[in-house]
Design a protein around this motif. Structure first.
Motif, PDB file in Angstrom:
ATOM      1  N   ARG A 186      36.715  51.909  42.096  1.00 30.40           N
ATOM      2  CA  ARG A 186      37.001  51.381  40.679  1.00 30.40           C
ATOM      3  C   ARG A 186      37.074  49.653  40.737  1.00 30.40           C
ATOM      4  O   ARG A 186      37.883  49.463  41.392  1.00 30.40           O
ATOM      5  CB  ARG A 186      37.759  52.047  39.758  1.00 30.40           C
ATOM      6  N   GLY A 187      36.397  48.819  40.010  1.00 33.71           N
ATOM      7  CA  GLY A 187      36.560  47.535  39.835  1.00 33.71           C
ATOM      8  C   GLY A 187      35.993  46.872  41.097  1.00 33.71           C
ATOM      9  O   GLY A 187      36.040  45.609  41.071  1.00 33.71           O
ATOM     10  N   TYR A 188      35.250  47.253  41.920  1.00 35.56           N
ATOM     11  CA  TYR A 188      34.523  46.858  42.958  1.00 35.56           C
ATOM     12  C   TYR A 188      33.021  47.131  42.865  1.00 35.56           C
ATOM     13  O   TYR A 188      32.537  48.031  42.287  1.00 35.56           O
ATOM     14  CB  TYR A 188      34.882  47.341  44.422  1.00 35.56           C
TER      15      TYR A 188
ATOM     16  N   TYR B 296      33.536  41.270  41.064  1.00 38.29           N
ATOM     17  CA  TYR B 296      34.400  42.137  40.516  1.00 38.29           C
ATOM     18  C   TYR B 296      35.648  41.625  41.529  1.00 38.29           C
ATOM     19  O   TYR B 296      36.401  40.908  41.039  1.00 38.29           O
ATOM     20  CB  TYR B 296      33.969  43.709  41.167  1.00 38.29           C
ATOM     21  N   THR B 297      35.636  42.392  42.683  1.00 40.15           N
ATOM     22  CA  THR B 297      36.867  42.034  43.713  1.00 40.15           C
ATOM     23  C   THR B 297      36.186  42.150  45.025  1.00 40.15           C
ATOM     24  O   THR B 297      35.544  43.214  45.413  1.00 40.15           O
ATOM     25  CB  THR B 297      37.851  43.091  43.649  1.00 40.15           C
TER      26      THR B 297
ATOM     27  N   PHE C  16      34.646  48.807  30.476  1.00 35.51           N
ATOM     28  CA  PHE C  16      35.840  48.646  30.465  1.00 35.51           C
ATOM     29  C   PHE C  16      36.751  49.474  29.554  1.00 35.51           C
ATOM     30  O   PHE C  16      36.250  50.169  28.649  1.00 35.51           O
ATOM     31  CB  PHE C  16      36.223  47.278  30.053  1.00 35.51           C
ATOM     32  N   TYR C  17      38.126  49.925  29.880  1.00 32.94           N
ATOM     33  CA  TYR C  17      38.972  50.936  29.094  1.00 32.94           C
ATOM     34  C   TYR C  17      40.320  50.377  28.951  1.00 32.94           C
ATOM     35  O   TYR C  17      40.759  49.535  29.542  1.00 32.94           O
ATOM     36  CB  TYR C  17      38.793  52.260  29.688  1.00 32.94           C
ATOM     37  N   TYR C  18      41.146  50.784  28.111  1.00 34.42           N
ATOM     38  CA  TYR C  18      42.397  50.542  27.852  1.00 34.42           C
ATOM     39  C   TYR C  18      43.200  52.066  27.165  1.00 34.42           C
ATOM     40  O   TYR C  18      42.336  52.533  26.293  1.00 34.42           O
ATOM     41  CB  TYR C  18      42.752  49.367  26.866  1.00 34.42           C
TER      42      TYR C  18
ATOM     43  N   ALA D 275      32.601  51.553  39.082  1.00 34.88           N
ATOM     44  CA  ALA D 275      32.377  51.058  40.229  1.00 34.88           C
ATOM     45  C   ALA D 275      30.902  50.655  40.258  1.00 34.88           C
ATOM     46  O   ALA D 275      30.055  51.438  39.542  1.00 34.88           O
ATOM     47  CB  ALA D 275      32.703  51.881  41.547  1.00 34.88           C
ATOM     48  N   ARG D 276      30.419  49.669  40.675  1.00 36.06           N
ATOM     49  CA  ARG D 276      29.016  49.250  40.715  1.00 36.06           C
ATOM     50  C   ARG D 276      28.312  49.187  41.963  1.00 36.06           C
ATOM     51  O   ARG D 276      28.984  48.826  43.121  1.00 36.06           O
ATOM     52  CB  ARG D 276      29.263  47.880  40.036  1.00 36.06           C
ATOM     53  N   PHE D 277      27.255  49.563  42.167  1.00 36.53           N
ATOM     54  CA  PHE D 277      26.338  49.601  43.231  1.00 36.53           C
ATOM     55  C   PHE D 277      24.960  48.953  42.833  1.00 36.53           C
ATOM     56  O   PHE D 277      24.284  48.894  41.861  1.00 36.53           O
ATOM     57  CB  PHE D 277      25.747  50.948  43.558  1.00 36.53           C
TER      58      PHE D 277
END
Length: 291
Positions: free
Chosen positions: A258-260, A283-284, A135-137, A160-162
């Motif tokens: 990203r985020g999925y 994630y989403t 995660f980042y900001y 993104a995740r596989f």
């Protein structure tokens, strides 16, 4: 002669007073000082279909947090935290004293085995180029005597995740399961949330302890080149203790964002060529489809 001298001294005195007055006025008008800032960090999770967003405690999503403040291109503060277990009540909170001014703030949280290296806001790397859930900001903040000193930071997904789900058991002679990802990258530009450069990566898992068992999933991560969906090529290879290939599958045009989290589910070792694709709702969620 005395009168002339007095006039000269008086003129000099007035010049000194004038200079002193101007100098004092400049100091008064310039805001100089220190401020103690408290940063409270929490990643977020999204429920399916983007119904809502909720923040979770840092310890529930990451095990390491790195924070850096940059001013005029130079790092002025760099801090790292590692979660110390249930008794660690300070994880996710950092306090520091800084001079008044404008800064670039970068925060990275992840589950890797070592701290992230924040060289600059546009170049964040991870040990051995191995990515975990990250995660980042990023923000520009201005610190004054009247600015808010208690800052809540909500991190967002950087990767993104596989996820590979095998419907058959791991063979009795399996030793390692490796993934090679073509496309995406391993270093993060926090100003854009994208990869610094395209770079292939390989992640190797030792899975001999799972021989003869059903394994729920194995997963890898990638930093993408944009916020849009990208097509990556991912090869999964199982080998025995001598390095001999037991099974290998190459997945072309894997939809990643990203985020999925994209999940491939099928018979990996039987290699019957049929796989079901979903996007995990951790994630989403996206549409589910077959190929």
């Amino acid at each position: 002669m005395k009168t002339k001298n007095l006039k000269g001294h008086f003129a000099c005195l007035m010049m000194v007073l004038a200079i002193t007055s101007c100098s004092q006025e400049l100091v008064v008008n310039e805001e100089v000082g220190l401020a103690t800032l408290t940063f409270n960090v929490s990643p977020y999770e999204k429920t399916p279909m983007d119904a809502s967003t909720r923040a979770v405690a840092a310890k529930d999503a990451v095990s390491r947090i790195s924070l850096a403040l940059f001013k005029d291109g130079n790092a002025v503060i760099s801090r790292n935290q590692t979660y110390g277990g249930s008794s660690d009540t300070s994880f996710g909170t950092m306090e520091m004293t800084v001079s008044f001014g404008t800064y670039q703030l970068v925060v990275v949280g992840h589950k890797g085995s070592a701290d992230a290296t924040i060289t600059s806001p546009t170049n964040i790397t991870f040990a051995n180029n191995e990515l975990s859930d990250t995660f980042y900001y990023y923000a520009t903040i201005t610190v004054t005597k009247d600015s808010d000193k208690n800052l809540s930071i909500v991190l967002q997904h950087a990767v993104a995740r596989f996820r590979l789900v095998t419907q058959d058991v791991f063979p009795s002679n399996i030793d390692k399961l490796s993934f090679t990802i073509e496309g995406g990258g391993t270093a993060l530009d926090a100003t854009t949330g994208t990869a610094v450069a395209t770079a292939s990566q390989t992640k190797v898992y030792t899975v001999s302890s799972y021989a003869g068992k059903e394994v729920p999933f194995v997963q890898v991560y990638s930093i993408l080149n944009s916020a849009n969906e990208e097509q990556l090529t991912i090869t999964a290879t199982a080998t025995d203790v001598n390095g001999n290939i037991i099974a290998s599958q190459t997945f072309q045009n894997v939809p990643m964002q990203r985020g999925y989290s994209t999940t491939y589910k099928g018979y990996f070792f039987a290699n019957n060529g049929t796989w079901n694709i979903t996007v995990d709702d951790a994630y989403t969620e996206k549409d589910e489809y077959n190929f």
